[in-house]
Motif scaffolding. Structure first.
Motif, PDB file in Angstrom:
ATOM      1  N   LYS A  24      23.677  -7.000 -41.595  1.00  0.00           N
ATOM      2  CA  LYS A  24      22.908  -8.224 -41.406  1.00  0.00           C
ATOM      3  C   LYS A  24      23.867  -9.418 -41.340  1.00  0.00           C
ATOM      4  O   LYS A  24      24.734  -9.576 -42.206  1.00  0.00           O
ATOM      5  N   THR A  25      23.683 -10.257 -40.343  1.00  0.00           N
ATOM      6  CA  THR A  25      24.502 -11.449 -40.186  1.00  0.00           C
ATOM      7  C   THR A  25      23.618 -12.672 -40.402  1.00  0.00           C
ATOM      8  O   THR A  25      22.547 -12.765 -39.817  1.00  0.00           O
ATOM      9  N   ILE A  26      24.071 -13.589 -41.259  1.00  0.00           N
ATOM     10  CA  ILE A  26      23.291 -14.783 -41.552  1.00  0.00           C
ATOM     11  C   ILE A  26      24.135 -16.013 -41.222  1.00  0.00           C
ATOM     12  O   ILE A  26      25.248 -16.169 -41.726  1.00  0.00           O
ATOM     13  N   ILE A  27      23.594 -16.863 -40.363  1.00  0.00           N
ATOM     14  CA  ILE A  27      24.279 -18.100 -39.971  1.00  0.00           C
ATOM     15  C   ILE A  27      23.341 -19.255 -40.270  1.00  0.00           C
ATOM     16  O   ILE A  27      22.234 -19.313 -39.723  1.00  0.00           O
ATOM     17  N   LEU A  28      23.763 -20.158 -41.136  1.00  0.00           N
ATOM     18  CA  LEU A  28      22.915 -21.308 -41.424  1.00  0.00           C
ATOM     19  C   LEU A  28      23.705 -22.597 -41.288  1.00  0.00           C
ATOM     20  O   LEU A  28      24.891 -22.660 -41.583  1.00  0.00           O
ATOM     21  N   SER A  29      23.029 -23.620 -40.809  1.00  0.00           N
ATOM     22  CA  SER A  29      23.627 -24.945 -40.776  1.00  0.00           C
ATOM     23  C   SER A  29      23.129 -25.724 -41.975  1.00  0.00           C
ATOM     24  O   SER A  29      21.996 -25.539 -42.434  1.00  0.00           O
ATOM     25  N   THR A  30      23.976 -26.579 -42.492  1.00  0.00           N
ATOM     26  CA  THR A  30      23.597 -27.366 -43.657  1.00  0.00           C
ATOM     27  C   THR A  30      24.485 -28.595 -43.755  1.00  0.00           C
ATOM     28  O   THR A  30      25.613 -28.606 -43.272  1.00  0.00           O
ATOM     29  N   HIS A  31      23.948 -29.638 -44.384  1.00  0.00           N
ATOM     30  CA  HIS A  31      24.758 -30.806 -44.741  1.00  0.00           C
ATOM     31  C   HIS A  31      25.198 -30.730 -46.197  1.00  0.00           C
ATOM     32  O   HIS A  31      25.901 -31.620 -46.676  1.00  0.00           O
ATOM     33  N   VAL A  56       9.960 -15.212 -39.842  1.00  0.00           N
ATOM     34  CA  VAL A  56      11.173 -14.525 -39.390  1.00  0.00           C
ATOM     35  C   VAL A  56      11.500 -13.367 -40.328  1.00  0.00           C
ATOM     36  O   VAL A  56      11.883 -12.280 -39.884  1.00  0.00           O
ATOM     37  N   LEU A  57      11.317 -13.569 -41.615  1.00  0.00           N
ATOM     38  CA  LEU A  57      11.593 -12.530 -42.597  1.00  0.00           C
ATOM     39  C   LEU A  57      10.779 -11.269 -42.318  1.00  0.00           C
ATOM     40  O   LEU A  57      11.289 -10.148 -42.418  1.00  0.00           O
ATOM     41  N   ALA A  58       9.521 -11.440 -41.937  1.00  0.00           N
ATOM     42  CA  ALA A  58       8.632 -10.301 -41.683  1.00  0.00           C
ATOM     43  C   ALA A  58       9.104  -9.454 -40.504  1.00  0.00           C
ATOM     44  O   ALA A  58       8.775  -8.267 -40.416  1.00  0.00           O
ATOM     45  N   MET A  59       9.884 -10.044 -39.607  1.00  0.00           N
ATOM     46  CA  MET A  59      10.363  -9.316 -38.423  1.00  0.00           C
ATOM     47  C   MET A  59      11.638  -8.523 -38.704  1.00  0.00           C
ATOM     48  O   MET A  59      12.055  -7.710 -37.880  1.00  0.00           O
ATOM     49  N   GLU A  60      12.262  -8.788 -39.852  1.00  0.00           N
ATOM     50  CA  GLU A  60      13.486  -8.091 -40.250  1.00  0.00           C
ATOM     51  C   GLU A  60      14.554  -8.090 -39.151  1.00  0.00           C
ATOM     52  O   GLU A  60      15.032  -7.026 -38.724  1.00  0.00           O
ATOM     53  N   PRO A  61      14.955  -9.262 -38.679  1.00  0.00           N
ATOM     54  CA  PRO A  61      15.964  -9.297 -37.614  1.00  0.00           C
ATOM     55  C   PRO A  61      17.342  -8.882 -38.109  1.00  0.00           C
ATOM     56  O   PRO A  61      17.617  -8.899 -39.318  1.00  0.00           O
ATOM     57  N   GLU A  62      18.179  -8.525 -37.186  1.00  0.00           N
ATOM     58  CA  GLU A  62      19.548  -8.140 -37.510  1.00  0.00           C
ATOM     59  C   GLU A  62      20.416  -9.369 -37.759  1.00  0.00           C
ATOM     60  O   GLU A  62      21.348  -9.342 -38.551  1.00  0.00           O
ATOM     61  N   VAL A  63      20.093 -10.453 -37.041  1.00  0.00           N
ATOM     62  CA  VAL A  63      20.816 -11.719 -37.184  1.00  0.00           C
ATOM     63  C   VAL A  63      19.816 -12.801 -37.569  1.00  0.00           C
ATOM     64  O   VAL A  63      18.784 -12.969 -36.912  1.00  0.00           O
ATOM     65  N   TRP A  64      20.139 -13.515 -38.626  1.00  0.00           N
ATOM     66  CA  TRP A  64      19.344 -14.668 -39.060  1.00  0.00           C
ATOM     67  C   TRP A  64      20.065 -15.935 -38.642  1.00  0.00           C
ATOM     68  O   TRP A  64      21.233 -16.121 -38.961  1.00  0.00           O
ATOM     69  N   ILE A  65      19.350 -16.842 -37.954  1.00  0.00           N
ATOM     70  CA  ILE A  65      19.889 -18.161 -37.623  1.00  0.00           C
ATOM     71  C   ILE A  65      18.968 -19.189 -38.262  1.00  0.00           C
ATOM     72  O   ILE A  65      17.768 -19.221 -37.974  1.00  0.00           O
ATOM     73  N   LEU A  98      14.378  -8.587 -25.945  1.00  0.00           N
ATOM     74  CA  LEU A  98      15.175  -7.685 -26.780  1.00  0.00           C
ATOM     75  C   LEU A  98      16.079  -8.486 -27.714  1.00  0.00           C
ATOM     76  O   LEU A  98      16.220  -8.147 -28.897  1.00  0.00           O
ATOM     77  N   LEU A  99      16.694  -9.550 -27.195  1.00  0.00           N
ATOM     78  CA  LEU A  99      17.569 -10.391 -28.014  1.00  0.00           C
ATOM     79  C   LEU A  99      16.792 -10.995 -29.179  1.00  0.00           C
ATOM     80  O   LEU A  99      17.262 -10.986 -30.327  1.00  0.00           O
ATOM     81  N   ARG A 100      15.592 -11.500 -28.916  1.00  0.00           N
ATOM     82  CA  ARG A 100      14.828 -12.213 -29.949  1.00  0.00           C
ATOM     83  C   ARG A 100      14.214 -11.272 -30.973  1.00  0.00           C
ATOM     84  O   ARG A 100      13.811 -11.720 -32.043  1.00  0.00           O
ATOM     85  N   LYS A 101      14.151  -9.985 -30.660  1.00  0.00           N
ATOM     86  CA  LYS A 101      13.772  -9.007 -31.672  1.00  0.00           C
ATOM     87  C   LYS A 101      14.898  -8.832 -32.687  1.00  0.00           C
ATOM     88  O   LYS A 101      14.662  -8.493 -33.845  1.00  0.00           O
ATOM     89  N   GLN A 102      16.126  -9.049 -32.234  1.00  0.00           N
ATOM     90  CA  GLN A 102      17.290  -8.815 -33.081  1.00  0.00           C
ATOM     91  C   GLN A 102      17.856 -10.090 -33.698  1.00  0.00           C
ATOM     92  O   GLN A 102      18.558 -10.034 -34.708  1.00  0.00           O
ATOM     93  N   VAL A 103      17.567 -11.217 -33.064  1.00  0.00           N
ATOM     94  CA  VAL A 103      18.102 -12.506 -33.520  1.00  0.00           C
ATOM     95  C   VAL A 103      16.935 -13.434 -33.824  1.00  0.00           C
ATOM     96  O   VAL A 103      16.276 -13.951 -32.918  1.00  0.00           O
ATOM     97  N   GLY A 104      16.664 -13.645 -35.115  1.00  0.00           N
ATOM     98  CA  GLY A 104      15.571 -14.520 -35.530  1.00  0.00           C
ATOM     99  C   GLY A 104      16.088 -15.910 -35.836  1.00  0.00           C
ATOM    100  O   GLY A 104      17.171 -16.073 -36.399  1.00  0.00           O
ATOM    101  N   ILE A 105      15.321 -16.929 -35.458  1.00  0.00           N
ATOM    102  CA  ILE A 105      15.737 -18.310 -35.686  1.00  0.00           C
ATOM    103  C   ILE A 105      14.658 -19.063 -36.445  1.00  0.00           C
ATOM    104  O   ILE A 105      13.470 -18.925 -36.163  1.00  0.00           O
TER     105      ILE A 105
END
Length: 281
Positions: A192-199, A155-164, A79-86
């Motif tokens: 929609k919540t989007i969290i990305l790591s970057t340098h 991940v985009l095709a799954m339309e998650p609620e949270v993007w990591i 259930l978590l991974r349906k809502q949180v895509g990484i």
């Protein structure tokens, strides 16, 4: 009332070799934010991401998702991974199907959608990431940049609620980096919540609603994208440079063209506009 999508309390993770990747980390992540996670290599960013998706289990501490403490049974994790895509930094960790279209279809099919819905979502995701022409190509024949775009499309095709997204633009050329960031802006909605790591501090400064900085397994800053760059000690600790737009604006303040009270521009366009207005005045 602002809803916290994640509440992390005292999160510690120790690997089998005794290394502590996360150390008593506490953090809240608000729903609907665009968040950039910064920090030097080894700060714990990827390890934190894998906890948010349930791929790793805390050594100590707890994570709440939408107010409920995360459990690690199969049903809860599905259930978590349906809502949180990484999207992983290394796309080879994510791609395993025979060809591009099959790989992108895998996630939506596991959501139990009708075949027509899956086809529609996959075709849309391929078009958005510009990989439609690669749909029949074996994934192991793709370049690094192509693999990154296919992983993002999956991940985009799954339309998650949270993007990591772990270093999503690494390996992409300038064109696809800009296209991808524009895509994130297009899909970002209040729920929609989007969290990305970057340098890339310039990317983080221009794009994020909020910046989180990690160092040595801990969070040393969480706040707006401007204030952090006034803290020389934190920048030194996390090995971060200042964005060029921020530095330019500070230089113009020293030249008495602007004052400290003027809102800091976040983009090149905002900076040029402020300079044009100042000329007129």
């Amino acid at each position: 009332m602002e809803e916290h999508i994640f509440n992390i309390d005292g999160l510690t993770h120790q690997f089998a070799d005794g290394t502590f990747a996360l150390k008593d980390l506490s953090l809240t992540i608000q729903q609907g934010k665009k968040i950039a996670l910064l920090g030097n290599n080894g700060a714990g960013k990827s390890t934190l991401f894998q906890h948010l998706n349930g791929l790793l289990k805390p050594t100590t501490g707890s994570i709440k998702f939408k107010g409920k403490k995360l459990k690690y049974d199969r049903k809860t994790l599905l259930l978590l991974r349906k809502q949180v895509g990484i999207v992983f930094q290394d796309p080879d960790s994510q791609l395993f199907s025979a060809n591009v279209q099959q790989d992108i279809s895998f996630g939506p099919m596991n959501l139990g959608w009708e075949r027509d819905v899956v086809r529609e979502k996959v075709e849309w995701a391929m078009a958005q990431t510009e990989v439609t022409e690669l749909k029949d190509k074996p994934t192991h024949f793709l370049s690094l940049g192509q693999k990154k775009r296919v992983a993002i499309a999956g991940v985009l095709a799954m339309e998650p609620e949270v993007w990591i997204l772990d270093e999503p633009t690494a390996g992409l050329d300038s064109y696809f980096s800009k296209q991808f960031m524009a895509l994130l802006d297009n899909i970002h909605l209040p729920d929609k919540t989007i969290i990305l790591s970057t340098h890339d501090v310039n990317l983080a400064y221009q794009w994020a609603d909020e910046i989180i900085v990690m160092n040595d397994g801990k969070v040393i800053y969480q706040g707006d994208p401007v204030t952090i760059f006034h803290h020389e000690d934190l920048l030194y600790q996390a090995h971060l440079e200042k964005p060029w737009i921020f530095e330019m604006f500070q230089s113009l303040i020293q030249s008495k063209i602007f004052t400290e009270e003027d809102p800091a521009p976040r983009t090149k366009e905002e900076l040029l506009q402020k300079m044009e207005i100042e000329k007129v005045n």
